[in-house]
Design a protein around this motif. Structure first.
Motif, short mmCIF file in Angstrom:
data_model
loop_
_atom_site.label_atom_id
_atom_site.label_comp_id
_atom_site.label_asym_id
_atom_site.label_seq_id
_atom_site.Cartn_x
_atom_site.Cartn_y
_atom_site.Cartn_z
N GLY A 14 0.81 -1.21 0.00
CA GLY A 14 0.00 0.00 0.00
C GLY A 14 0.84 1.26 0.00
N ALA A 15 1.93 1.25 0.78
CA ALA A 15 2.82 2.41 0.82
C ALA A 15 3.48 2.63 -0.55
CB ALA A 15 3.88 2.22 1.90
N ILE A 16 3.91 1.54 -1.17
CA ILE A 16 4.55 1.65 -2.49
C ILE A 16 3.57 2.20 -3.53
CG2 ILE A 16 5.58 0.34 -4.38
CD1 ILE A 16 6.73 -1.57 -2.26
N VAL A 17 2.37 1.62 -3.55
CA VAL A 17 1.36 2.08 -4.51
C VAL A 17 0.99 3.53 -4.26
CG1 VAL A 17 -1.05 1.78 -5.23
CG2 VAL A 17 0.41 -0.22 -4.90
N GLY A 18 0.84 3.92 -2.98
CA GLY A 18 0.51 5.30 -2.65
C GLY A 18 1.57 6.28 -3.10
N VAL A 19 2.83 5.94 -2.88
CA VAL A 19 3.93 6.80 -3.32
C VAL A 19 3.94 6.94 -4.84
CG1 VAL A 19 6.45 6.98 -3.47
CG2 VAL A 19 5.37 6.39 -1.29
N LEU A 20 3.68 5.84 -5.55
CA LEU A 20 3.64 5.90 -7.01
C LEU A 20 2.52 6.81 -7.50
CD1 LEU A 20 4.28 2.14 -7.95
CD2 LEU A 20 5.86 4.07 -8.15
N PHE A 21 1.36 6.73 -6.89
CA PHE A 21 0.26 7.60 -7.28
C PHE A 21 0.58 9.06 -6.97
CE2 PHE A 21 -2.34 3.84 -7.74
CZ PHE A 21 -3.23 4.20 -8.74
N LEU A 22 1.24 9.29 -5.83
CA LEU A 22 1.62 10.65 -5.47
C LEU A 22 2.62 11.20 -6.47
CD1 LEU A 22 1.40 12.96 -3.41
CD2 LEU A 22 3.30 11.94 -2.20
N GLN A 23 3.59 10.38 -6.88
CA GLN A 23 4.57 10.81 -7.85
C GLN A 23 3.92 11.10 -9.20
OE1 GLN A 23 7.78 11.59 -7.29
NE2 GLN A 23 7.22 11.23 -5.15
N PHE A 24 2.89 10.32 -9.52
CA PHE A 24 2.16 10.58 -10.76
C PHE A 24 1.54 11.97 -10.73
CE2 PHE A 24 -1.73 10.45 -13.34
CZ PHE A 24 -1.21 10.03 -14.55
N GLY A 25 0.97 12.33 -9.57
CA GLY A 25 0.40 13.67 -9.41
C GLY A 25 1.46 14.74 -9.46
N ASP A 26 2.60 14.49 -8.81
CA ASP A 26 3.70 15.46 -8.83
C ASP A 26 4.23 15.66 -10.24
OD1 ASP A 26 5.09 14.47 -5.61
OD2 ASP A 26 3.49 15.85 -6.13
N TYR A 27 4.24 14.59 -11.06
CA TYR A 27 4.71 14.70 -12.44
C TYR A 27 3.82 15.64 -13.22
CZ TYR A 27 5.70 13.38 -17.26
OH TYR A 27 6.01 13.41 -18.59
#
Length: 436
Positions: A14-27
Motif C-alpha cells: 500500500g505504501a509503495i502504490v501510494g507513493v507511485l500515485f503521489l509521484q504521478f500527481g507530482d509529475y
C-alpha cells in the motif's frame, strides 16, 4: 500465511502504490505552466479520481466501518460476560483500581519521557513560526465528564458509541445478572452465546484486514507527500517517533518484566496483529476487536479480565498521544522562545494525564487535548497549525503505541489476578490466525 505477515506485506504494498500515485500527481504538477494549477491537476486526474478518492477511499472506509460496527456489541456483550463470570463482585473493584492506576502511571511516564527528550534535543529552536491557525474545539469541563459517565439513555450511548457510558452500563447489567439467581443465569447464558457469535464475526472481518490496511495505507501515502510534509519539521517528527518507540519497547518491557516476570518479546509477538491493524486504522476503538482477540488467543488472558481492561484502556489510555503532546508543547515553546518553568512542566504532565479521561471520546482528541495543555502554560493555541500537516503520519504510530499500552496493562492486571494462561503466552508457535 500468518495474518501478521499478510498485513505487513499488504501494508508495504500500500505504501509503495501510494507513493507511485503521489509521484504521478507530482509529475503532472511539474508539467504545468503555473504553480497554482498543481493541486487542481492532481485532484482532477483520472488516477486521483478513480483510485485515491475512489478505490482506496471506499475500500479503506468499508474496513474501518466494519471494525466500528463490531465495537459497541463487542464491548457490551464481552464486558457483561466478564462481570457476570466474576464469582466475587469485589474483584471488579480491584480490577478497576489496578487498571486505572496503571493507565495513569504509564501516561505520566510517557509525558515525562517526552518532556525529557524535547528538553535535551530542543527540536523547536530556530523553527520559523510564520502564520499558523488552528480552531480548537472546547474540552468538556471535569464536572460534565463525571456526570456523563452514567448514561441517561443507554441506547443513545450505544448509537453515539459513547464508550465510557457503555462500559458503566455493561458493568451494572453484569452485576445485576450475577445477583439475580436462576433468572440471571438464563440471561447470562444468552450473553455467553451472543459473545461467541460476536467473536466469530470478528474472525470473519479480520480475514479482510490485509486488504483494508492496504487501501488505508495507499490512500494516506498518495495524499500526503512525506518529504514535503516533514521538511523543516523533521526534527520534531523524528523525535516523536523516537519517543514512541522508546516508550513502547522500553517502558512496557520493563513494566511487564517487573510485574509479571514474563518475556516482553513474546508479548510483542502476541500483539503484533493488533499493532499493525492500529497502525493502519489510526483508531484504538476500531482496533479493539483485534486487540481483544490477541489478548485471549495469544496472550492467554482470561475473558473476565480483558473484557474490562481493554475497553477501558481504549477509552482513557493514550500513552502515544501523551508523548506527542509533551514534545509538541516544548517544540512550540522553543519555536516562540518561551522558557517553561518546572512548575509549568509539571502542569503539562498533570493536565494531559488527568484530562485524557475527559476527552477520550472526542474526535481529534490529541489536538484538542494539546490545545488545553497549551492554554494552561500560556502558549498560543493557533501554533498547533504548524504540526497539523504531519500529524496524520504520527497518528498511525501513536495509535499502535496506545493499544500496546492497553495490552501491557491488561497482561499485568491478569497476572496479578492469576487470570492468564502462561502456556498460551509462552507458545509463540501457536498464535491465532483468526481462522479458529
Amino acid at each position: 500465511m500468518n495474518l501478521s505477515v499478510k498485513i505487513l506485506i499488504f501494508m508495504v504494498l500500500g505504501a509503495i502504490v501510494g507513493v507511485l500515485f503521489l509521484q504521478f500527481g507530482d509529475y503532472q504538477c511539474a508539467k504545468s505552466l503555473a504553480e497554482g494549477e498543481c493541486q487542481a491537476l492532481q485532484e482532477n486526474s483520472w488516477a486521483y479520481t478513480y483510485f485515491v478518492e475512489g478505490l482506496f477511499n471506499i475500500g479503506g472506509s468499508l474496513f474501518i466501518n466494519a471494525l466500528k460496527m463490531l465495537m459497541v456489541p463487542l464491548v457490551l456483550v464481552s464486558l457483561v460476560c466478564g462481570v457476570y463470570s466474576l464469582a466475587d463482585p469485589s474483584k471488579l473493584g480491584r480490577l478497576s483500581l489496578k487498571s486505572i492506576g496503571l493507565y495513569l502511571l504509564t501516561t505520566a511516564i510517557a509525558l515525562t519521557l517526552a518532556l525529557t527528550l524535547a528538553s535535551i534535543f530542543q527540536p523547536g529552536v530556530g523553527m520559523p513560526v510564520g502564520e499558523a491557525n488552528f480552531d480548537a474545539s472546547d474540552k468538556p469541563p471535569l464536572s460534565d465528564v463525571i456526570i456523563n459517565i452514567v448514561p441517561t439513555n443507554p441506547f443513545e450511548a450505544m448509537v453515539s458509541a459513547n464508550m465510557l457510558q457503555i462500559i458503566v452500563f455493561a458493568i451494572l447489567v453484569g452485576l445485576a445478572i450475577t445477583l439475580s439467581g436462576e433468572q440471571g443465569k438464563r440471561i447470562g447464558n444468552w450473553f455467553e452465546d451472543a459473545n461467541k457469535v460476536v467473536m466469530e464475526l470478528v474472525n470473519i472481518i479480520m480475514r479482510f484486514a490485509p486488504y483494508g490496511v492496504f487501501f488505508l495505507i495507499a490512500k494516506t501515502f498518495s495524499t500526503f507527500p512525506f518529504s514535503d510534509l516533514v521538511g523543516s519539521l523533521g526534527s520534531y517528527f523524528i523525535l516523536v517517533i523516537v519517543g514512541l518507540l522508546l516508550h513502547a519497547l522500553l517502558t512496557y518491557s520493563v513494566l511487564i518484566t517487573l510485574f509479571t516476570r514474563l518475556n516482553p518479546i513474546k508479548f510483542f509477538k502476541a500483539m503484533w496483529p493488533a499493532m499493525l491493524t492500529a497502525f493502519g486504522t489510526s483508531s484504538s476503538n476500531a482496533t479493539l476487536p483485534v486487540t481483544m482477540r490477541c489478548a485471549e488467543a495469544n496472550l492467554g488472558v482470561h475473558k473476565n479480565t480483558f473484557s474490562f481492561t481493554l475497553p477501558l484502556g481504549a477509552t482513557i489510555n493514550m500513552d502515544g498521544t501523551a508523548i506527542m503532546q509533551g514534545i509538541a508543547t516544548l517544540f512550540i515553546a522553543q519555536a516562540y522562545s518561551v522558557d517553561l518553568s518546572m512548575a509549568q512542566l509539571l502542569t503539562v504532565v498533570l493536565t494531559a494525564t488527568l484530562a485524557s479521561i475527559g476527552t477520550a471520546g472526542v474526535p481529534s482528541v490529541g489536538l484538542i487535548l494539546l490545545a488545553g495543555v497549551l492554554t494552561q502554560v500560556n502558549l498560543p493555541v493557533e501554533a498547533i497549525g504548524m504540526i497539523l500537516g504531519i500529524d496524520r503520519l504520527l497518528d498511525m504510530t501513536r495509535t499502535a503505541v496506545n493499544i500496546t499500552g492497553d495490552a501491557a496493562v491488561t497482561t499485568i492486571v491478569a497476572k496479578s489476578e492469576d487470570e492468564i494462561d502462561i502456556e498460551t503466552f509462552n507458545d509463540t508457535n501457536n498464535r491465532s490466525n483468526f481462522d479458529d
